[in-house]
Design a protein around this motif. Structure first.
Motif, PDB file in Angstrom:
ATOM      1  N   ARG A 219       0.821  -1.218   0.000  1.00 35.37           N
ATOM      2  CA  ARG A 219       0.000   0.000   0.000  1.00 35.37           C
ATOM      3  C   ARG A 219       0.856   1.269   0.000  1.00 35.37           C
ATOM      4  NH1 ARG A 219      -3.427  -3.362  -1.104  1.00 35.37           N
ATOM      5  NH2 ARG A 219      -5.315  -3.810   0.114  1.00 35.37           N
ATOM      6  N   HIS A 220       1.965   1.227   0.754  1.00 33.04           N
ATOM      7  CA  HIS A 220       2.785   2.428   0.907  1.00 33.04           C
ATOM      8  C   HIS A 220       4.257   2.052   0.909  1.00 33.04           C
ATOM      9  CE1 HIS A 220      -0.833   4.695   2.004  1.00 33.04           C
ATOM     10  NE2 HIS A 220      -1.140   3.668   2.781  1.00 33.04           N
ATOM     11  N   ILE A 221       5.081   2.995   0.458  1.00 30.25           N
ATOM     12  CA  ILE A 221       6.530   2.823   0.418  1.00 30.25           C
ATOM     13  C   ILE A 221       7.149   3.546   1.607  1.00 30.25           C
ATOM     14  CG2 ILE A 221       8.631   3.411  -0.858  1.00 30.25           C
ATOM     15  CD1 ILE A 221       6.881   3.235  -3.444  1.00 30.25           C
ATOM     16  N   GLY A 222       7.964   2.819   2.373  1.00 34.74           N
ATOM     17  CA  GLY A 222       8.698   3.425   3.465  1.00 34.74           C
ATOM     18  C   GLY A 222      10.190   3.308   3.246  1.00 34.74           C
ATOM     19  N   LEU A 223      10.946   4.008   4.047  1.00 31.22           N
ATOM     20  CA  LEU A 223      12.406   3.927   4.025  1.00 31.22           C
ATOM     21  C   LEU A 223      12.897   3.723   5.451  1.00 31.22           C
ATOM     22  CD1 LEU A 223      13.123   6.871   1.553  1.00 31.22           C
ATOM     23  CD2 LEU A 223      13.313   4.432   1.042  1.00 31.22           C
ATOM     24  N   SER A 224      14.171   3.415   5.597  1.00 29.24           N
ATOM     25  CA  SER A 224      14.743   3.204   6.921  1.00 29.24           C
ATOM     26  C   SER A 224      16.194   3.659   6.948  1.00 29.24           C
ATOM     27  CB  SER A 224      14.651   1.721   7.299  1.00 29.24           C
ATOM     28  OG  SER A 224      15.236   1.484   8.565  1.00 29.24           O
ATOM     29  N   GLU A 225      16.523   4.493   7.934  1.00 31.46           N
ATOM     30  CA  GLU A 225      17.904   4.903   8.200  1.00 31.46           C
ATOM     31  C   GLU A 225      18.625   5.452   6.959  1.00 31.46           C
ATOM     32  OE1 GLU A 225      19.469   5.436  10.851  1.00 31.46           O
ATOM     33  OE2 GLU A 225      18.492   4.302  12.456  1.00 31.46           O
ATOM     34  N   VAL A 226      17.960   6.320   6.225  1.00 27.10           N
ATOM     35  CA  VAL A 226      18.615   6.970   5.083  1.00 27.10           C
ATOM     36  C   VAL A 226      18.760   8.464   5.348  1.00 27.10           C
ATOM     37  CG1 VAL A 226      17.803   5.256   3.433  1.00 27.10           C
ATOM     38  CG2 VAL A 226      16.453   7.337   3.792  1.00 27.10           C
TER      39      VAL A 226
ATOM     40  N   VAL B 155      10.805   9.726  -7.048  1.00 26.58           N
ATOM     41  CA  VAL B 155      10.348   8.577  -7.839  1.00 26.58           C
ATOM     42  C   VAL B 155       8.908   8.222  -7.508  1.00 26.58           C
ATOM     43  CG1 VAL B 155      10.725   6.110  -8.281  1.00 26.58           C
ATOM     44  CG2 VAL B 155      12.676   7.654  -8.021  1.00 26.58           C
ATOM     45  N   ALA B 156       8.564   8.203  -6.223  1.00 31.86           N
ATOM     46  CA  ALA B 156       7.234   7.802  -5.782  1.00 31.86           C
ATOM     47  C   ALA B 156       6.971   8.366  -4.396  1.00 31.86           C
ATOM     48  CB  ALA B 156       7.113   6.271  -5.761  1.00 31.86           C
ATOM     49  N   PRO B 157       5.701   8.502  -4.012  1.00 29.56           N
ATOM     50  CA  PRO B 157       5.400   8.992  -2.663  1.00 29.56           C
ATOM     51  C   PRO B 157       5.982   8.073  -1.593  1.00 29.56           C
ATOM     52  CG  PRO B 157       3.437   9.053  -4.046  1.00 29.56           C
ATOM     53  CD  PRO B 157       4.477   8.282  -4.809  1.00 29.56           C
ATOM     54  N   VAL B 158       6.583   8.670  -0.574  1.00 24.09           N
ATOM     55  CA  VAL B 158       7.148   7.937   0.557  1.00 24.09           C
ATOM     56  C   VAL B 158       6.315   8.261   1.785  1.00 24.09           C
ATOM     57  CG1 VAL B 158       9.160   7.645   2.048  1.00 24.09           C
ATOM     58  CG2 VAL B 158       9.470   7.954  -0.427  1.00 24.09           C
ATOM     59  N   SER B 159       5.805   7.227   2.438  1.00 24.68           N
ATOM     60  CA  SER B 159       4.931   7.472   3.592  1.00 24.68           C
ATOM     61  C   SER B 159       5.724   7.901   4.814  1.00 24.68           C
ATOM     62  CB  SER B 159       4.104   6.224   3.916  1.00 24.68           C
ATOM     63  OG  SER B 159       4.926   5.161   4.384  1.00 24.68           O
ATOM     64  N   ASP B 160       6.818   7.162   5.103  1.00 25.40           N
ATOM     65  CA  ASP B 160       7.524   7.453   6.343  1.00 25.40           C
ATOM     66  C   ASP B 160       8.955   6.945   6.284  1.00 25.40           C
ATOM     67  OD1 ASP B 160       6.347   4.733   6.545  1.00 25.40           O
ATOM     68  OD2 ASP B 160       7.389   4.703   8.464  1.00 25.40           O
TER      69      ASP B 160
END
Length: 331
Positions: free
Chosen positions: A155-162, A173-178
């Motif tokens: 459903r959503h794209i997240g990232l970690s420690e960036v 590129v695309a919406p990032v949720s958190d």
């Protein structure tokens, strides 16, 4: 008192609405010492029964065990009542900690297939690479995830420690949720390195982990078992000095009718409406305590906490040097 309906926050401009705090499930699979599956199920049910929605896991937590444990807990529940946040990408090997991370489009898709099977679901609410793969442009990783969003598997794209640069490239590129990142009274790096400001600018939420500093705040936690040996803040003189820092919170916590752990959770939540603390629990009573952390902190309280534990006061790095090298957020 126990909050039957924990507060709800939205993760960024495009992310889901979740309860705060979220429940970090890693400790239910032996990360901080021996764990019991039945007790883990009770912990998950205690959180969900109290109205909690956000469960945070990783496909590499005990090599899939954590996902399967969550699947057991969700079997008799409505999938729509839960927000599943899943990290992927850690390269595992028998008898060794993860070495490196694979953010290739092929691994994005392959890892998700296994997670969906272990979790017993047809979609993941938030999917995120656990760390940046230095050999794969973030645009390729996020692009593959965006295709899976279009197909309905996440459903959503997240990232970690960036870090800031990676955040901007990914969001283009695309919406990032958190962004999932360590943030606590003892780990305040995101305030000074531009990450918090960039998330605000781009409308990206933050799911803050390590809120209790791996157990330094509010209890024995990781400090009581084998896992603590690897964290510099628990070693030698660092441990004593950090414990003395944390003791400074106790008088204010008592004045608020709270524990120092509850105060620490409330402090993180008070820093921004877009921040959702993610807190681990290994016993149902710890779930009740963390959900009881909606303490009101006014400007005077926050100023006093800053005076008691100023940014940068912690002794020792938050991870061993080998793990710090994997953190794009620290570059």
């Amino acid at each position: 008192m126990t909050h039957a309906n924990p507060p709800i926050r939205s993760l960024g401009r495009t992310g889901p609405a979740v309860t705060t705090p979220g429940l970090g499930a890693m400790g239910l699979s032996g990360a901080y010492g021996p764990s019991d599956d039945d007790e883990g199920i009770r912990v998950l049910h205690a959180y969900l029964d109290a109205g909690g929605t956000l469960l945070d896991t990783g496909d590499f937590y005990a090599a899939g065990h954590n996902e399967m444990l969550i699947a057991r807990a969700l079997r008799e529940r409505s999938r729509d009542d839960v927000v599943l946040s899943v990290k992927f990408g850690a390269n595992l090997a028998p008898g060794a900690p993860p070495v490196g991370f694979d953010g290739s489009p092929r691994n994005v898709r392959r890892s998700l297939v296994y997670s969906l099977q272990r979790l017993g679901t047809d979609h993941v609410d938030i999917y995120r690479p656990a760390r940046l793969d230095p050999d794969v442009p973030i645009e390729e990783t996020v692009g593959a995830m965006a295709e899976l969003v279009d197909q309905g598997y996440i459903r959503h794209i997240g990232l970690s420690e960036v870090g800031v640069g990676t955040l901007r490239r990914a969001a283009a590129v695309a919406p990032v949720s958190d962004l999932q990142i360590e943030y606590s009274l003892l780990s305040r790096g995101i305030e000074g390195n531009g990450i918090l400001d960039t998330c605000r600018e781009l409308g990206i939420g933050i799911t803050a982990y390590g809120v209790l500093a791996k157990g330094l705040i509010g209890g024995t936690g990781a400090s009581a078992d084998h896992a603590a040996a690897m964290f510099p803040r628990f070693q030698g003189e660092n441990r004593r000095r950090n414990a003395e820092l944390v003791e400074r919170l106790q008088e204010l916590a008592r004045a608020k009718g709270a524990t120092s752990a509850q105060l620490a959770i409330a402090w993180v939540a008070a820093q921004d409406e877009g921040i959702v603390p993610v807190v681990g629990a290994r016993r149902p009573e710890q779930v009740a305590s963390m959900l009881d952390s909606a303490i009101s902190l006014d400007e005077a309280d926050l100023a006093l906490i800053d005076e008691l534990l100023p940014a940068g006061a912690a002794h020792g790095e938050r991870y061993p040097s080998a793990f710090m090298a994997d953190l794009d957020s620290e570059r």
